[in-house]
Design a protein around this motif. Structure first.
Motif, short mmCIF file in Angstrom:
data_model
loop_
_atom_site.label_atom_id
_atom_site.label_comp_id
_atom_site.label_asym_id
_atom_site.label_seq_id
_atom_site.Cartn_x
_atom_site.Cartn_y
_atom_site.Cartn_z
N ASP A 160 -38.99 8.14 45.18
CA ASP A 160 -39.78 8.74 46.26
C ASP A 160 -40.61 9.89 45.70
O ASP A 160 -40.99 10.80 46.42
CB ASP A 160 -38.84 9.25 47.37
CG ASP A 160 -39.58 9.50 48.69
OD1 ASP A 160 -40.76 9.11 48.79
OD2 ASP A 160 -38.98 10.09 49.59
N HIS A 185 -48.98 10.97 53.08
CA HIS A 185 -49.10 11.83 54.26
C HIS A 185 -50.55 12.01 54.71
O HIS A 185 -50.81 12.77 55.64
CB HIS A 185 -48.46 13.22 54.04
CG HIS A 185 -46.99 13.20 53.89
ND1 HIS A 185 -46.18 14.29 54.18
CD2 HIS A 185 -46.14 12.23 53.49
CE1 HIS A 185 -44.91 13.99 53.94
NE2 HIS A 185 -44.88 12.74 53.52
N ASP A 212 -45.17 6.00 49.98
CA ASP A 212 -44.13 6.88 50.55
C ASP A 212 -43.59 6.25 51.83
O ASP A 212 -44.09 6.51 52.91
CB ASP A 212 -44.74 8.26 50.85
CG ASP A 212 -43.73 9.24 51.41
OD1 ASP A 212 -42.52 9.04 51.21
OD2 ASP A 212 -44.15 10.21 52.06
N VAL A 241 -42.31 6.24 58.18
CA VAL A 241 -43.56 6.73 57.60
C VAL A 241 -44.11 7.87 58.45
O VAL A 241 -43.67 8.10 59.57
CB VAL A 241 -44.62 5.61 57.49
CG1 VAL A 241 -44.12 4.48 56.61
CG2 VAL A 241 -45.02 5.09 58.88
N GLN A 242 -45.08 8.54 57.89
CA GLN A 242 -45.76 9.63 58.58
C GLN A 242 -46.74 9.11 59.64
O GLN A 242 -47.23 7.98 59.54
CB GLN A 242 -46.56 10.47 57.56
CG GLN A 242 -45.72 11.41 56.73
CD GLN A 242 -45.44 12.71 57.45
OE1 GLN A 242 -46.25 13.20 58.23
NE2 GLN A 242 -44.27 13.29 57.19
N GLU A 258 -36.35 10.15 57.19
CA GLU A 258 -36.68 11.09 56.12
C GLU A 258 -37.89 11.95 56.47
O GLU A 258 -37.93 13.15 56.16
CB GLU A 258 -36.94 10.33 54.82
CG GLU A 258 -36.96 11.22 53.57
CD GLU A 258 -38.31 11.87 53.29
OE1 GLU A 258 -38.36 12.85 52.53
OE2 GLU A 258 -39.33 11.37 53.83
N GLU A 259 -38.86 11.35 57.14
CA GLU A 259 -40.08 12.08 57.47
C GLU A 259 -39.88 13.09 58.60
O GLU A 259 -40.80 13.85 58.91
CB GLU A 259 -41.21 11.10 57.82
CG GLU A 259 -41.58 10.12 56.71
CD GLU A 259 -42.22 10.78 55.49
OE1 GLU A 259 -42.31 12.01 55.45
OE2 GLU A 259 -42.62 10.03 54.56
#
Length: 451
Positions: free
Chosen positions: A179, A426, A118, A88-89, A152-153
């Motif tokens: 996503d 985000h 996300d 995660v962000q 991914e982030e």
């Protein structure tokens, strides 16, 4: 028992499990969360095993681990590779969260937590859909593989090499990813395109020190003047990027694609009002959704230099900086785009100024033909559950790994998103609408059964 009844009976259990997942602060960008990343990978692996997947592995990489699992017991049937990410962000700014980002809470039919939409919430749907199929029918209608990463982030630095080294292991007839988002509540969408990306940082340097503007002003180059002049040369008066060769590889919009954009029924005026703008802006001859989904861009993300403090400091700065990103479409090559931007900047820089360019990210655009049978079946599955057929869209954002999957595995990528555009991914107060949690489970089951 119908799947609707099954998921209703399991709803509280499923939400409790998802909340457990969301309490893990798996922030891939911050080294202090390295143990949390391992914990999240272990959590995913355990849930895949519980769901009935086989050969579950936690695979180390140069960064955060990849989780793999499979269920290959449907000879002659298609193989579906499900991709998602457990990272995660970061949560900053923390003070803007109404409830702590890793203490999930449900308010007004929405589940609030970092990663809720996300991508933990959407990934979780696939695990539970597979579990439901095996529980209800003791078999799957297709063969299934899972490839779940934790980077991914941070632009998936280790997954492409893993994919190349394990192309046979990951081979599939279709890659399934959740996503992305619906167009709006009750209006499902399937993205058939994601823009590519390239970035660079520009530094203009002049004298070897900052100078007094009274003593030297008007007699020496000013780094800020040189930078502003240079940046102004990047676009023409019609909103087009004014760099030779920039539009090479950009496809013209077909009448069919423009018709799909029109079906979105986007309200440009409402958007302008919501954003508090006097007017929208962009390349002439294209609508807002066309500009942001199917046309390339060059944007300034940061411009800085000189005195930034309170009051006045009469200084001629010795350097100035800009951060630039481009969104790319079609066959635009990010490396060639960066070459052309560099050539343009070098040819337009003012006398007495030195130019330094630092290149950054590079990713190609992803495109799928909406007539592909896999996408048509996905649209049918949405219609079965949502009561309206999914529209085919092109999204302005970039998920570089999607193009990598398509290219390395030579398989169509179906992007079945269940988020909504306003779910603050985000950002503070990220959330997932539970109506789409419920419908997402049913839609994934319907899609797999249709295959």
């Amino acid at each position: 028992m119908s799947y609707e009844t099954y998921f209703q009976n399991k709803r509280e259990q499923h939400l409790d499990e998802l909340k457990q997942f969301l309490t893990i602060p798996s922030v891939s960008a911050l080294s202090e969360h390295k143990k949390d990343m391992i914990d999240a990978a272990k959590w995913v692996a355990a849930k895949l095993e519980t769901a009935g997947l086989e050969k579950v592995e936690i695979i180390p990489t140069g960064g955060h681990p990849i989780v793999y699992a499979e269920h290959i017991q449907a000879p002659g049937k298609p193989t579906v590779l499900v991709y998602g990410h457990y990272d995660v962000q970061p949560v900053d700014p923390l003070h803007l969260w109404e409830t702590p980002p890793f203490e999930p809470s449900i308010r007004d039919g929405k589940l609030y937590a970092r990663g809720a939409t996300d991508d933990k919430g959407q990934l979780f749907l696939h695990v539970k859909a597979i579990e439901a199929l095996l529980d209800q029918e003791n078999k799957l209608p297709v063969n299934v593989k899972f490839c779940i990463e934790g980077e991914e982030e941070i632009s998936s630095p280790n997954l492409p090499a893993f994919m190349k080294d394990n192309a046979d292991k990951l081979a599939a007839d279709v890659v399934l990813i959740s996503d992305t988002s619906l167009l709006a509540k009750g209006k499902p969408a399937i993205s058939t395109g994601l823009r590519g990306l390239c970035s660079l940082e520009v530094t203009i340097a002049t004298a070897n020190t900052d100078l007094h503007s009274g003593t030297f002003g008007g007699g020496v180059p000013n780094a800020l003047h040189a930078l502003v002049s240079l940046l102004a040369s990047l676009h023409d008066g019609q909103g087009r990027v004014a760099i030779d060769g920039f539009y090479e590889g950009v496809p013209e919009l077909s009448s069919d694609m423009r018709e799909e954009f029109l079906k979105q029924d986007h309200d440009d005026e409402q958007l302008r009002a919501n954003l508090g703008l006097e007017a929208l802006y962009g390349e002439e001859g294209y609508s807002f959704v066309e500009r942001t989904g199917a046309r390339p861009t060059l944007e300034l993300n940061g411009v800085y230099g000189g005195f930034q403090g309170e009051g006045t400091k009469t200084v001629i700065p010795k350097e100035a900086h800009a951060k630039i990103t481009c969104r790319l479409v079609g066959d635009q090559d990010p490396a060639r785009i960066l070459d052309r931007i560099a050539a343009h900047l070098e040819s337009h820089v003012m006398p007495g100024a030195r130019l330094v360019i630092k290149r950054g990210e590079q990713a190609r655009a992803f495109n799928m033909d909406p007539s592909h049978p896999m996408l048509q079946k996905a649209a049918d599955a949405y219609e079965q559950v949502y009561g309206t057929r999914a529209l085919f869209t092109k999204d302005g954002g970039s998920i570089p790994i999607v193009e990598t999957f398509s290219r390395i595995l030579q398989a169509p990528v179906v992007m079945m998103g269940f988020g909504l555009p306003d779910e603050n991914l985000h950002a503070p107060n990220e959330h997932f609408n539970l109506d789409n949690f419920d419908k997402g489970l049913l839609t994934i089951v319907a899609f797999l059964k249709q295959l």
